[in-house]
Motif scaffolding. Structure first.
Motif, PDB file in Angstrom:
ATOM      1  N   PRO A  80       0.794  -1.240   0.000  1.00 26.78           N
ATOM      2  CA  PRO A  80       0.000   0.000   0.000  1.00 26.78           C
ATOM      3  C   PRO A  80       0.822   1.283   0.000  1.00 26.78           C
ATOM      4  N   LEU A  81       2.141   1.193   0.145  1.00 21.35           N
ATOM      5  CA  LEU A  81       2.937   2.405   0.308  1.00 21.35           C
ATOM      6  C   LEU A  81       2.928   3.280  -0.942  1.00 21.35           C
ATOM      7  N   GLU A  82       3.185   2.676  -2.094  1.00 21.46           N
ATOM      8  CA  GLU A  82       3.225   3.482  -3.326  1.00 21.46           C
ATOM      9  C   GLU A  82       1.859   4.070  -3.659  1.00 21.46           C
ATOM     10  N   PRO A  83       0.749   3.286  -3.611  1.00 24.52           N
ATOM     11  CA  PRO A  83      -0.561   3.926  -3.811  1.00 24.52           C
ATOM     12  C   PRO A  83      -0.832   5.056  -2.832  1.00 24.52           C
ATOM     13  N   LEU A  84      -0.369   4.902  -1.580  1.00 20.26           N
ATOM     14  CA  LEU A  84      -0.569   5.953  -0.589  1.00 20.26           C
ATOM     15  C   LEU A  84       0.211   7.207  -0.963  1.00 20.26           C
ATOM     16  N   VAL A  85       1.465   7.033  -1.378  1.00 23.20           N
ATOM     17  CA  VAL A  85       2.297   8.170  -1.780  1.00 23.20           C
ATOM     18  C   VAL A  85       1.668   8.898  -2.964  1.00 23.20           C
ATOM     19  N   ILE A  86       1.213   8.138  -3.971  1.00 23.29           N
ATOM     20  CA  ILE A  86       0.620   8.747  -5.172  1.00 23.29           C
ATOM     21  C   ILE A  86      -0.693   9.438  -4.829  1.00 23.29           C
ATOM     22  N   SER A  87      -1.521   8.781  -3.997  1.00 21.72           N
ATOM     23  CA  SER A  87      -2.814   9.363  -3.638  1.00 21.72           C
ATOM     24  C   SER A  87      -2.658  10.636  -2.821  1.00 21.72           C
ATOM     25  N   LEU A  88      -1.547  10.774  -2.101  1.00 21.20           N
ATOM     26  CA  LEU A  88      -1.286  11.981  -1.329  1.00 21.20           C
ATOM     27  C   LEU A  88      -0.679  13.096  -2.179  1.00 21.20           C
ATOM     28  N   GLY A  89      -0.551  12.830  -3.497  1.00 22.16           N
ATOM     29  CA  GLY A  89      -0.087  13.870  -4.410  1.00 22.16           C
ATOM     30  C   GLY A  89       1.403  13.925  -4.623  1.00 22.16           C
ATOM     31  N   HIS A  90       2.111  12.819  -4.350  1.00 21.39           N
ATOM     32  CA  HIS A  90       3.566  12.812  -4.486  1.00 21.39           C
ATOM     33  C   HIS A  90       4.025  11.769  -5.516  1.00 21.39           C
ATOM     34  N   ALA A  91       3.333  11.737  -6.669  1.00 22.97           N
ATOM     35  CA  ALA A  91       3.684  10.775  -7.706  1.00 22.97           C
ATOM     36  C   ALA A  91       5.110  10.984  -8.197  1.00 22.97           C
ATOM     37  N   GLY A  92       5.541  12.237  -8.309  1.00 20.21           N
ATOM     38  CA  GLY A  92       6.900  12.512  -8.761  1.00 20.21           C
ATOM     39  C   GLY A  92       7.943  11.943  -7.831  1.00 20.21           C
ATOM     40  N   ALA A  93       7.721  12.052  -6.527  1.00 16.52           N
ATOM     41  CA  ALA A  93       8.659  11.491  -5.554  1.00 16.52           C
ATOM     42  C   ALA A  93       8.711   9.974  -5.662  1.00 16.52           C
ATOM     43  N   ALA A  94       7.558   9.348  -5.884  1.00 15.40           N
ATOM     44  CA  ALA A  94       7.524   7.891  -6.049  1.00 15.40           C
ATOM     45  C   ALA A  94       8.319   7.470  -7.279  1.00 15.40           C
ATOM     46  N   VAL A  95       8.198   8.228  -8.357  1.00 11.49           N
ATOM     47  CA  VAL A  95       8.950   7.926  -9.572  1.00 11.49           C
ATOM     48  C   VAL A  95      10.451   8.042  -9.317  1.00 11.49           C
ATOM     49  N   ARG A  96      10.864   9.088  -8.606  1.00 12.94           N
ATOM     50  CA  ARG A  96      12.297   9.279  -8.343  1.00 12.94           C
ATOM     51  C   ARG A  96      12.869   8.113  -7.537  1.00 12.94           C
ATOM     52  N   VAL A  97      12.124   7.645  -6.552  1.00  9.23           N
ATOM     53  CA  VAL A  97      12.583   6.484  -5.775  1.00  9.23           C
ATOM     54  C   VAL A  97      12.713   5.265  -6.670  1.00  9.23           C
ATOM     55  N   ARG A  98      11.704   5.031  -7.504  1.00 11.61           N
ATOM     56  CA  ARG A  98      11.736   3.861  -8.388  1.00 11.61           C
ATOM     57  C   ARG A  98      12.869   3.960  -9.403  1.00 11.61           C
ATOM     58  N   VAL A  99      13.118   5.150  -9.936  1.00 15.59           N
ATOM     59  CA  VAL A  99      14.205   5.327 -10.911  1.00 15.59           C
ATOM     60  C   VAL A  99      15.558   5.040 -10.265  1.00 15.59           C
ATOM     61  N   VAL A 100      15.793   5.585  -9.073  1.00 11.45           N
ATOM     62  CA  VAL A 100      17.075   5.361  -8.402  1.00 11.45           C
ATOM     63  C   VAL A 100      17.302   3.876  -8.143  1.00 11.45           C
ATOM     64  N   VAL A 101      16.294   3.187  -7.634  1.00 10.16           N
ATOM     65  CA  VAL A 101      16.428   1.752  -7.355  1.00 10.16           C
ATOM     66  C   VAL A 101      16.653   0.976  -8.640  1.00 10.16           C
ATOM     67  N   ALA A 102      15.886   1.291  -9.687  1.00 11.01           N
ATOM     68  CA  ALA A 102      16.000   0.562 -10.951  1.00 11.01           C
ATOM     69  C   ALA A 102      17.370   0.758 -11.592  1.00 11.01           C
ATOM     70  N   VAL A 103      17.865   1.994 -11.580  1.00 13.61           N
ATOM     71  CA  VAL A 103      19.172   2.270 -12.191  1.00 13.61           C
ATOM     72  C   VAL A 103      20.285   1.555 -11.429  1.00 13.61           C
ATOM     73  N   CYS A 104      20.246   1.615 -10.109  1.00 15.22           N
ATOM     74  CA  CYS A 104      21.275   0.924  -9.303  1.00 15.22           C
ATOM     75  C   CYS A 104      21.235  -0.580  -9.544  1.00 15.22           C
TER      76      CYS A 104
END
Length: 444
Positions: free
Chosen positions: A376-400
């Motif tokens: 539920p963490l990512e849906p919660l982050v996106i629903s709270l209006g922080h989709a960009g922050a969720a993307v940045r976390v996913r990009v950093v993890v994926a690139v590493c």
């Protein structure tokens, strides 16, 4: 004050339980539809395979997979925009504003459809060999790529989720499979070639799209939300950040979809096709284990949107904790089963040659369990209006992960890919948790 505070807490807990039960009920509807669909899809797949034979059927699968992957990449995830910006106007009966959301998300679907068809047709014609089909089959692949225009349509999906009509959504996959089952049965009887079977596959996709659009339109009319509606009205949503949200959810979904295929290709390029096959088998088992729990996500998003529009963030966090504990508990039980019974099950189902995938599968299932606990963490982050922050976390993890994977696999073998996947899942979960806690700290 003490009695009143206790009464408010009891009411809040009761409301939270009602929302949690509604999420489970809607998940059950989706799971029921997926179960029926799995049986029917196995039937039409068997009929097509018998009618075409191995090689032509493989071409059909490749063309369909190409269209699906392209659709996932170019899709704007407009259903999330419907939930994010449509829940509050719907709840407050601001019909004009809600209709703007409909027009805007429909425009997103049209834009992504046009882009997807253009890219798909060009790629199907220009890269026939690398994509797996012969140049002579490229026109058929290009024609099938036009189905991307239907695949990307997600605004009706968002409307049905917002209206709590998961029964209609559960029926969509069944409609698609029934059309393909009937077509494949006719194709086996008439000894059709590849071309007509591609039309059958596309007809199923179109039938599912019409089912979903028809259901959404009827629900809009039933609720009186089409009064004064015109496609020529304003497409501008007054809330700020709409385009940023749309691009962020598109990129976030693209990373999740494309990265799965990328890792398989990396393992195959470094260790060869046999190890890639073991990786794929383990990943399919892990995905199958996680799939029922992941169906909580489509049911979770509309509830979070409604809670954000009405009850505030405290109820959203409580619901997220309930979902995480429920999904994680089921996942841990399945991890224990996979650890102790994985090898015998693989030997029984796939044969002795795949038994060696058991230890790799355990890593993958463990990574899936981490994902379920953090579900539920990512849906919660996106629903709270922080989709960009969720993307940045996913990009950093994926690139590493992408940078570290090839040298680790060369040094330690395919098991390193499994351990790295678990580490990446933990890192992604922790990143999302930090975002949630930071948001909670600000609102405290």
């Amino acid at each position: 004050m003490g009695a009143g505070s206790q009464l408010n807490q009891e009411r809040s807990a009761e409301a939270s339980e009602q929302v949690f039960r509604r999420v489970l009920v809607n998940t059950g509807k989706l799971l029921g539809g997926r179960t029926v669909n799995a049986v029917i899809s196995l039937g039409y797949t068997a009929l097509a395979a018998r009618a075409l034979g191995v090689q032509p059927f493989g071409i059909l699968v490749l063309m369909h997979a190409f269209a699906q992957l392209l659709g996932d990449v170019v899709r704007f995830q407009s259903w999330q925009t419907v939930l994010q910006y449509g829940a509050e106007p719907l709840q407050e009966r601001r019909i004009g504003e809600f209709q703007r959301v409909i027009r805007f998300t429909a425009m997103l679907d049209v834009l992504s459809g046009v882009a997807g068809v253009a890219i798909g047709v060009a790629a199907a014609l220009l890269f026939a060999g690398p994509l797996g089909w012969e140049p002579a089959q490229a026109p058929a692949a290009a024609a099938y790529a036009t189905s991307v225009a239907i695949i990307v349509a997600a605004a009706p999906l968002g409307l049905l989720r917002l209206f709590d009509r998961f029964d209609i959504l559960a029926g969509q996959a069944v409609v698609i499979s029934l059309v393909r089952l009937a077509g494949c049965g006719l194709g086996l009887w008439l000894n059709w070639s590849l071309g007509p079977f591609l039309l059958v596959w596309a007809a199923g996709t179109l039938a599912g799209f019409l089912w979903m659009c028809g259901g959404a339109w009827l629900e809009l009319r039933r609720r009186g939300l089409l009064e004064g509606f015109s496609w020529g009205g304003s497409y501008r949503i007054p809330q700020p950040g709409v385009w940023r949200f749309a691009w962020a959810t598109n990129l976030n979904a693209t990373l999740g979809t494309a990265f799965t295929h990328l890792v398989t290709l990396m393992v195959g390029s470094v260790l060869g096709p046999s190890q890639a096959a073991l990786w794929r088998v383990g990943r399919q088992v892990a995905d199958a284990i996680a799939k029922p729990a992941k169906l909580l996500v489509p049911a979770l998003y509309p509830e979070l949107a409604r809670l954000r529009a009405s009850s505030g963030e405290a109820m959203m966090w409580r619901l997220a904790v309930q979902i995480g504990l429920a999904a994680g508990g089921v996942g841990i039980v399945l991890l224990v089963v996979s650890t102790f019974a994985g090898a015998p099950l693989l030997r029984l189902i796939l044969g002795a040659g795949f038994e060696s995938a058991a230890s790799l599968m355990t890593w993958q299932v463990a990574a899936a369990v981490v994902g379920l606990i953090a579900l539920p963490l990512e849906p919660l982050v996106i629903s709270l209006g922080h989709a960009g922050a969720a993307v940045r976390v996913r990009v950093v993890v994926a690139v590493c992960y992408a940078i570290a994977l090839p040298p680790l696999v060369r040094r330690f073998g395919v098991e390193a890919a499994g351990a790295s996947l678990l580490a990446a899942s933990i890192a992604l979960a922790l990143g999302m948790l930090v975002l949630v806690l930071r948001r909670r700290g600000r609102s405290a």
